[in-house]
Structure formats: C-alpha cells, structure tokens
Design a protein around this motif. Sequence first.
Motif, PDB file in Angstrom:
ATOM      1  N   LEU A 179     111.760 -32.600 -76.658  1.00 37.71           N
ATOM      2  CA  LEU A 179     112.022 -31.181 -76.897  1.00 37.71           C
ATOM      3  C   LEU A 179     111.321 -30.662 -78.148  1.00 37.71           C
ATOM      4  O   LEU A 179     111.374 -29.462 -78.430  1.00 37.71           O
ATOM      5  CB  LEU A 179     113.530 -30.940 -77.031  1.00 37.71           C
ATOM      6  CG  LEU A 179     114.392 -31.234 -75.804  1.00 37.71           C
ATOM      7  CD1 LEU A 179     115.858 -30.907 -76.101  1.00 37.71           C
ATOM      8  CD2 LEU A 179     113.908 -30.455 -74.591  1.00 37.71           C
ATOM      9  N   ARG A 236     116.918 -24.495 -76.304  1.00 36.47           N
ATOM     10  CA  ARG A 236     115.570 -25.056 -76.135  1.00 36.47           C
ATOM     11  C   ARG A 236     115.383 -25.534 -74.689  1.00 36.47           C
ATOM     12  O   ARG A 236     114.330 -25.337 -74.082  1.00 36.47           O
ATOM     13  CB  ARG A 236     115.364 -26.214 -77.117  1.00 36.47           C
ATOM     14  CG  ARG A 236     113.997 -26.885 -77.057  1.00 36.47           C
ATOM     15  CD  ARG A 236     112.877 -25.987 -77.569  1.00 36.47           C
ATOM     16  NE  ARG A 236     113.104 -25.549 -78.927  1.00 36.47           N
ATOM     17  CZ  ARG A 236     112.731 -26.235 -80.028  1.00 36.47           C
ATOM     18  NH1 ARG A 236     112.119 -27.404 -79.893  1.00 36.47           N
ATOM     19  NH2 ARG A 236     112.962 -25.751 -81.226  1.00 36.47           N
ATOM     20  N   MET A 237     116.418 -26.152 -74.126  1.00 37.37           N
ATOM     21  CA  MET A 237     116.328 -26.657 -72.762  1.00 37.37           C
ATOM     22  C   MET A 237     116.319 -25.527 -71.739  1.00 37.37           C
ATOM     23  O   MET A 237     115.664 -25.628 -70.698  1.00 37.37           O
ATOM     24  CB  MET A 237     117.478 -27.635 -72.503  1.00 37.37           C
ATOM     25  CG  MET A 237     117.402 -28.898 -73.360  1.00 37.37           C
ATOM     26  SD  MET A 237     118.786 -30.050 -73.100  1.00 37.37           S
ATOM     27  CE  MET A 237     118.375 -30.694 -71.468  1.00 37.37           C
ATOM     28  N   SER A 273     114.626 -27.033 -68.332  1.00 44.57           N
ATOM     29  CA  SER A 273     114.907 -28.461 -68.186  1.00 44.57           C
ATOM     30  C   SER A 273     115.748 -28.734 -66.947  1.00 44.57           C
ATOM     31  O   SER A 273     116.693 -27.996 -66.630  1.00 44.57           O
ATOM     32  CB  SER A 273     115.638 -28.987 -69.420  1.00 44.57           C
ATOM     33  OG  SER A 273     114.822 -28.893 -70.564  1.00 44.57           O
ATOM     34  N   ASN A 324     112.868 -24.236 -71.766  1.00 42.32           N
ATOM     35  CA  ASN A 324     111.963 -25.199 -71.118  1.00 42.32           C
ATOM     36  C   ASN A 324     112.242 -25.362 -69.625  1.00 42.32           C
ATOM     37  O   ASN A 324     111.526 -26.106 -68.942  1.00 42.32           O
ATOM     38  CB  ASN A 324     112.090 -26.570 -71.783  1.00 42.32           C
ATOM     39  CG  ASN A 324     111.505 -26.610 -73.174  1.00 42.32           C
ATOM     40  OD1 ASN A 324     110.914 -25.642 -73.642  1.00 42.32           O
ATOM     41  ND2 ASN A 324     111.679 -27.728 -73.865  1.00 42.32           N
ATOM     42  N   TYR A 377     112.268 -31.112 -81.151  1.00 45.63           N
ATOM     43  CA  TYR A 377     113.415 -30.467 -81.799  1.00 45.63           C
ATOM     44  C   TYR A 377     113.667 -31.047 -83.189  1.00 45.63           C
ATOM     45  O   TYR A 377     113.697 -32.266 -83.376  1.00 45.63           O
ATOM     46  CB  TYR A 377     114.672 -30.648 -80.938  1.00 45.63           C
ATOM     47  CG  TYR A 377     115.889 -29.974 -81.519  1.00 45.63           C
ATOM     48  CD1 TYR A 377     116.026 -28.594 -81.448  1.00 45.63           C
ATOM     49  CD2 TYR A 377     116.882 -30.705 -82.155  1.00 45.63           C
ATOM     50  CE1 TYR A 377     117.136 -27.959 -81.992  1.00 45.63           C
ATOM     51  CE2 TYR A 377     117.990 -30.086 -82.704  1.00 45.63           C
ATOM     52  CZ  TYR A 377     118.107 -28.708 -82.622  1.00 45.63           C
ATOM     53  OH  TYR A 377     119.191 -28.087 -83.178  1.00 45.63           O
ATOM     54  N   TYR A 413     120.039 -36.847 -72.387  1.00 50.07           N
ATOM     55  CA  TYR A 413     119.741 -36.979 -73.811  1.00 50.07           C
ATOM     56  C   TYR A 413     120.988 -37.383 -74.597  1.00 50.07           C
ATOM     57  O   TYR A 413     122.096 -36.899 -74.333  1.00 50.07           O
ATOM     58  CB  TYR A 413     119.248 -35.657 -74.398  1.00 50.07           C
ATOM     59  CG  TYR A 413     117.896 -35.193 -73.915  1.00 50.07           C
ATOM     60  CD1 TYR A 413     116.778 -36.028 -73.951  1.00 50.07           C
ATOM     61  CD2 TYR A 413     117.728 -33.895 -73.432  1.00 50.07           C
ATOM     62  CE1 TYR A 413     115.541 -35.589 -73.518  1.00 50.07           C
ATOM     63  CE2 TYR A 413     116.492 -33.435 -73.003  1.00 50.07           C
ATOM     64  CZ  TYR A 413     115.399 -34.291 -73.041  1.00 50.07           C
ATOM     65  OH  TYR A 413     114.172 -33.851 -72.602  1.00 50.07           O
TER      66      TYR A 413
END
Length: 263
Positions: free
Chosen positions: A249, A196-197, A202, A200, A251, A207
Amino acid sequence: MKEIVSNLSDLSLGIVGCGWLGIRMAKKWQIKNHIYTTTTSKDKIQALASQNLNPTLVDFNTDCPSVEILTWKVVPSLDVLIITFPISSRKDHHIHNIQKRIDNFSKFIGSFDGQMFFMNSTSVYPSKQKEFTEDDMLVEKVSAEHLLRALYPQVNILRLGGLMGDDRQLSKYNVSNLDASVNHVHYEDIPAIIERMIENKSYAKLYNVVAPKHPTKREIISVQKNQTYIESTKEVGRLISSNKLIKELEYDFIYPNPKYFHY
C-alpha cells in the motif's frame, strides 16, 4: 474526540458492529459521506441516531427460530461495507457458533458485491517466540475468515493488533509480563489504511495491521508516566509483521511507535 481529516467523500459506508472502533471510523467519515451502522444494544440506538449514524438493531448470535433476521434495507445503496463485530473470539471460537453468525450475517446483507472489509485480530497467530507474517496463517486456516470469504470472495481481511489511542493507554491497565514486546495499533491508522485500500480498489487482500515498532510494555508505561527507563536486552518475542501492508500500500503509519500513542 480528536477531529481527523478524511480523504473520502460522497460514499455510502455501512459499519456492521459500531463499537469502540466503529464509532471512531464513523465520526471520521460522516462529514463528507453517508454512514449507516448496526448495534446489538438497544441502549446505543438513540445515541447513534442522535449523531446521524443511521443505526439498525441486529444480533447475529441469535439462533432463536422466532427471531427473524431481515435484509438490511440500505445494502443496495452501499459502496463499502465494514465488518467490526466479532465473528469469533478467544472465548468463543466454536465452529458451530462461527457458522451461525456468518449465516445470520449473510441473511442481513444478502448478495452484497461491493468492497468489503473484515476486522479480525492478530490473535489468530499462535503464542510462539517468532515474527509472524500473513503467510504463517493463511485464510484457509482461520475458520471465520475462510467461511466468510467463501460467501464473499471480495472481502479484504485486516488482522488488527491491540487497539490503542484515546482512553486506551497501557499505563491505565493492570499489566503483566512487562518485558514482553507489544503488537499494538493506534485506531487512527485503521481508517487511514481502509481509505488507501478503497482508493486502490483493493480486492481479497489479507494484511496484518500492527504498528511497525514493538517496544516492551515496560517502555510504553514508563514513557506514558514520564518515568526514566533504561532499555535492556530483550528476547525477540511474538512479533506480528506489517511489512506486507507497508510495501503493497506504500503506507506510512501515522503512529509507528506505541511508545508515543498518547501524544
């Protein structure tokens, strides 16, 4: 090992320190991506090579003048670099040793400026009975994180809870303080969060990576052993919050409750 579907494709990923977690991430991603790994163990080189994980032998603990750490040849081709070796630990958090490992690591990867992830631990938080967020322990207060980010400002830092899943089940261990709440994470959630990061893009994020539910050790062991357990009142305990990750996120944890990690 359970097969896990990945959304990543056609990337070159380096996993520095391919241990229990690293090998699971590598196996998930290798079908559609190019994976390069490192290990400190000569015995693991052949095993990693046989799985097409392109291993390199390197030990960042060395301070022997005769042992030269060379720049990793694959670095220019890497899109993402993931650090899973322990820069510091509860057993060894001496600033000299932390600096030595980071210096050796920086020689190994040079001026890498791609997306980077550092797997640290929630052990950076003190043993107090409260809920901790990332704001309670900023990067500047954690030597390994601070020194690493000074060299690589783009590094994303993930503070992992207790790693569980597969052969790691709480009921297999000699556990004390059974009424304490846990701060665990299933290993499958970690590569999913990293994906996901990556999507994105990131940059320089911090985190906590901990399942949002915090049952007691007694509850978890009872469920794993298929035993009857009557919930009782428990203290708040030392809890690590993953709310920041969940919100930023968007998530949803694959395994939100450690009671059911073994399913």
